[in-house]
Design a protein around this motif. Structure first.
Motif, PDB file in Angstrom:
ATOM      1  N   GLY A   1     -91.373  27.376  11.108  1.00 44.21           N
ATOM      2  CA  GLY A   1     -90.659  28.540  11.616  1.00 44.21           C
ATOM      3  C   GLY A   1     -89.826  29.226  10.548  1.00 44.21           C
ATOM      4  N   LEU A   2     -89.504  30.487  10.826  1.00 41.75           N
ATOM      5  CA  LEU A   2     -88.800  31.322   9.857  1.00 41.75           C
ATOM      6  C   LEU A   2     -87.404  30.786   9.546  1.00 41.75           C
ATOM      7  N   GLU A   3     -86.766  30.162  10.559  1.00 41.76           N
ATOM      8  CA  GLU A   3     -85.386  29.687  10.351  1.00 41.76           C
ATOM      9  C   GLU A   3     -85.340  28.500   9.391  1.00 41.76           C
ATOM     10  N   LYS A   4     -86.504  27.885   9.143  1.00 44.63           N
ATOM     11  CA  LYS A   4     -86.550  26.782   8.180  1.00 44.63           C
ATOM     12  C   LYS A   4     -86.919  27.269   6.775  1.00 44.63           C
ATOM     13  N   ALA A   5     -87.176  28.578   6.645  1.00 42.14           N
ATOM     14  CA  ALA A   5     -87.608  29.125   5.352  1.00 42.14           C
ATOM     15  C   ALA A   5     -86.415  29.402   4.444  1.00 42.14           C
ATOM     16  N   SER A   6     -85.666  28.330   4.141  1.00 38.51           N
ATOM     17  CA  SER A   6     -84.535  28.435   3.216  1.00 38.51           C
ATOM     18  C   SER A   6     -85.059  28.322   1.786  1.00 38.51           C
ATOM     19  N   VAL A   7     -84.258  28.775   0.838  1.00 38.79           N
ATOM     20  CA  VAL A   7     -84.647  28.663  -0.574  1.00 38.79           C
ATOM     21  C   VAL A   7     -84.961  27.203  -0.913  1.00 38.79           C
ATOM     22  N   ARG A   8     -84.143  26.292  -0.400  1.00 35.92           N
ATOM     23  CA  ARG A   8     -84.339  24.875  -0.700  1.00 35.92           C
ATOM     24  C   ARG A   8     -85.682  24.362  -0.192  1.00 35.92           C
ATOM     25  N   ASN A   9     -85.985  24.668   1.073  1.00 33.71           N
ATOM     26  CA  ASN A   9     -87.248  24.190   1.648  1.00 33.71           C
ATOM     27  C   ASN A   9     -88.468  24.818   0.979  1.00 33.71           C
ATOM     28  N   ILE A  10     -88.361  26.099   0.661  1.00 30.36           N
ATOM     29  CA  ILE A  10     -89.498  26.787   0.026  1.00 30.36           C
ATOM     30  C   ILE A  10     -89.716  26.234  -1.382  1.00 30.36           C
ATOM     31  N   ALA A  11     -88.629  26.047  -2.122  1.00 26.78           N
ATOM     32  CA  ALA A  11     -88.729  25.495  -3.478  1.00 26.78           C
ATOM     33  C   ALA A  11     -89.400  24.116  -3.431  1.00 26.78           C
ATOM     34  N   LYS A  12     -89.025  23.311  -2.450  1.00 23.38           N
ATOM     35  CA  LYS A  12     -89.602  21.970  -2.295  1.00 23.38           C
ATOM     36  C   LYS A  12     -91.114  22.075  -2.051  1.00 23.38           C
ATOM     37  N   GLU A  13     -91.486  22.951  -1.144  1.00 23.50           N
ATOM     38  CA  GLU A  13     -92.915  23.153  -0.826  1.00 23.50           C
ATOM     39  C   GLU A  13     -93.685  23.640  -2.056  1.00 23.50           C
ATOM     40  N   ALA A  14     -93.019  24.466  -2.895  1.00 20.10           N
ATOM     41  CA  ALA A  14     -93.685  25.023  -4.080  1.00 20.10           C
ATOM     42  C   ALA A  14     -93.543  24.109  -5.305  1.00 20.10           C
ATOM     43  N   ASN A  15     -92.952  22.935  -5.117  1.00 22.35           N
ATOM     44  CA  ASN A  15     -92.737  21.994  -6.236  1.00 22.35           C
ATOM     45  C   ASN A  15     -91.958  22.606  -7.394  1.00 22.35           C
ATOM     46  N   MET A  16     -90.878  23.279  -7.089  1.00 24.58           N
ATOM     47  CA  MET A  16     -90.028  23.836  -8.149  1.00 24.58           C
ATOM     48  C   MET A  16     -88.559  23.712  -7.716  1.00 24.58           C
ATOM     49  N   SER A  17     -87.660  23.992  -8.645  1.00 24.45           N
ATOM     50  CA  SER A  17     -86.244  23.911  -8.287  1.00 24.45           C
ATOM     51  C   SER A  17     -85.794  25.209  -7.619  1.00 24.45           C
ATOM     52  N   ALA A  18     -84.714  25.093  -6.848  1.00 29.70           N
ATOM     53  CA  ALA A  18     -84.161  26.287  -6.195  1.00 29.70           C
ATOM     54  C   ALA A  18     -83.753  27.327  -7.241  1.00 29.70           C
TER      55      ALA A  18
ATOM     56  N   ILE B   1     -95.202  31.050  -4.858  1.00 30.63           N
ATOM     57  CA  ILE B   1     -93.984  30.918  -4.035  1.00 30.63           C
ATOM     58  C   ILE B   1     -94.204  31.532  -2.652  1.00 30.63           C
ATOM     59  N   ALA B   2     -94.870  32.686  -2.643  1.00 30.99           N
ATOM     60  CA  ALA B   2     -95.126  33.359  -1.355  1.00 30.99           C
ATOM     61  C   ALA B   2     -96.003  32.484  -0.461  1.00 30.99           C
ATOM     62  N   GLU B   3     -97.008  31.852  -1.061  1.00 29.08           N
ATOM     63  CA  GLU B   3     -97.891  30.981  -0.270  1.00 29.08           C
ATOM     64  C   GLU B   3     -97.135  29.755   0.251  1.00 29.08           C
ATOM     65  N   ALA B   4     -96.237  29.244  -0.572  1.00 31.58           N
ATOM     66  CA  ALA B   4     -95.389  28.133  -0.110  1.00 31.58           C
ATOM     67  C   ALA B   4     -94.517  28.596   1.059  1.00 31.58           C
ATOM     68  N   THR B   5     -94.028  29.823   0.978  1.00 35.82           N
ATOM     69  CA  THR B   5     -93.203  30.382   2.055  1.00 35.82           C
ATOM     70  C   THR B   5     -94.018  30.487   3.348  1.00 35.82           C
ATOM     71  N   TRP B   6     -95.236  31.014   3.241  1.00 32.04           N
ATOM     72  CA  TRP B   6     -96.123  31.070   4.418  1.00 32.04           C
ATOM     73  C   TRP B   6     -96.243  29.695   5.064  1.00 32.04           C
ATOM     74  N   ASN B   7     -96.509  28.669   4.212  1.00 27.04           N
ATOM     75  CA  ASN B   7     -96.705  27.320   4.753  1.00 27.04           C
ATOM     76  C   ASN B   7     -95.484  26.852   5.529  1.00 27.04           C
ATOM     77  N   VAL B   8     -94.300  27.054   4.930  1.00 28.16           N
ATOM     78  CA  VAL B   8     -93.073  26.630   5.606  1.00 28.16           C
ATOM     79  C   VAL B   8     -92.916  27.377   6.931  1.00 28.16           C
ATOM     80  N   ILE B   9     -93.154  28.679   6.898  1.00 25.57           N
ATOM     81  CA  ILE B   9     -92.974  29.510   8.099  1.00 25.57           C
ATOM     82  C   ILE B   9     -93.943  29.105   9.205  1.00 25.57           C
ATOM     83  N   VAL B  10     -95.211  28.927   8.836  1.00 29.46           N
ATOM     84  CA  VAL B  10     -96.228  28.619   9.834  1.00 29.46           C
ATOM     85  C   VAL B  10     -96.052  27.201  10.386  1.00 29.46           C
ATOM     86  N   GLN B  11     -95.572  26.275   9.528  1.00 32.60           N
ATOM     87  CA  GLN B  11     -95.381  24.890   9.990  1.00 32.60           C
ATOM     88  C   GLN B  11     -94.070  24.701  10.745  1.00 32.60           C
TER      89      GLN B  11
END
Lengths: 196, 196
Positions: free
Chosen positions: A26-43, A14-24
């Motif tokens: 920005g931090l303001e896009k690092a919502s639970v929904r977006n991170i869950a999507k990147e990590a292939n899991m549900s919110a 999950i943390a690595e998925a968060t990094w990806n969202v943030i680096v691609q």
């Protein structure tokens, strides 16, 4: 019930998925929904591992710090002592893709700590840990007799630490201006300037 | 129809309001609505001055750069040349409240440039302008014969520039650890190390 190791591995994923969202995006896009999507899991599953965004962000920042520290500790320091110190300090610089991502995450979180007090304590901890690693280098140079006799140990630690973080910033923000090669040459130049 | 000077002053007022919102609440809170509220104007009026958020952010970042440059240019450099150079470089460091705010804004925008390509060109421009100021100091030390004979000019410029930005980051993120006094002492120590 999942094993503890699976639980921890899932948190890292999950943390690595968060990094990806943030680096691609920005931090303001690092919502639970977006991170869950990147990590292939549900919110919902994500909230099972991290109940708040602050908790997740703190884990992400800690993971950057741990990775850097572990890599530094696992290095086999062959070559001269000066080279060993250069290798250790390179762990804090964006000289390859993994380190670049880590430094970008560190920079984005660091600027976030200005307005998010929940991250401040961890940010101080990481600052102190990195300063300790830099101290090791300066003290090492003095102990093995390589350092010039007129060095002020405390000021050399502050100077080297600021230099490392400044080079990291220049390297991630302006890679065309401040290349990996320039980063390495500048670090070597500085270390040599501290020696007899 | 408002005079041009009024138009420019109003833009500056909006930019300062934007700084306040960003430094207090973070970049993600810097919406047109929040900035307009901070600037005591309507969202509609604000859009008259800046049609997009990117345009506003670019103006804000440029204003930080202009203020730093103007202050540096207006300084009367009395005292020894080394002191004059210290004074010039101090303009890039968070040694008082105004400079601290400017540096915080710079840090927050800089980390934003990682994910917002519209800010990248301006970020490069500011990087180059600041590098130019740092070059002036290193070249000045060489030209007036204060510098050690064995300095590598290009590497000294990279080193001093990275040191300045590293100290700025440490000063704004960790003022308890890296105080204004430490910032000044470290800068003096570095400049002396470049001299005979």
């Amino acid at each position: 019930m999942p094993k503890i190791v699976d639980h921890e591995q899932r948190k890292i994923k999950i943390a690595e998925a968060t990094w990806n969202v943030i680096v691609q995006d920005g931090l303001e896009k690092a919502s639970v929904r977006n991170i869950a999507k990147e990590a292939n899991m549900s919110a919902g599953s994500l909230r099972h591992y991290f109940s708040t965004q602050s908790e997740l962000f703190a884990f992400c920042m800690q993971l950057v710090s741990d990775r850097v520290k572990n890599r530094a500790a696992q290095k086999s320091y062959d070559g001269s002592s000066l080279e060993a110190m250069e290798t250790l300090l390179s762990e804090f610089l964006p000289i390859d893709e993994d380190r670049r991502t880590e430094m970008e995450v560190w920079l984005i979180f660091s600027s976030k700590t200005l307005v998010d007090p929940t991250l401040e304590e961890l940010s101080q901890l990481i600052y102190d840990e990195m300063r300790q690693a830099v101290s090791t280098v300066v003290e090492g140079l003095i102990d093995i007799g390589l350092a010039r006799g007129d060095l002020d140990k405390q000021l050399e630690i502050e100077r080297l630490y600021a230099l490392i973080d400044g080079m990291a910033i220049h390297g991630i923000l302006h890679p065309d201006r401040f290349s990996v090669k320039k980063t390495q040459t500048t670090l070597q130049y500085h270390l040599k300037a501290l020696c007899k």
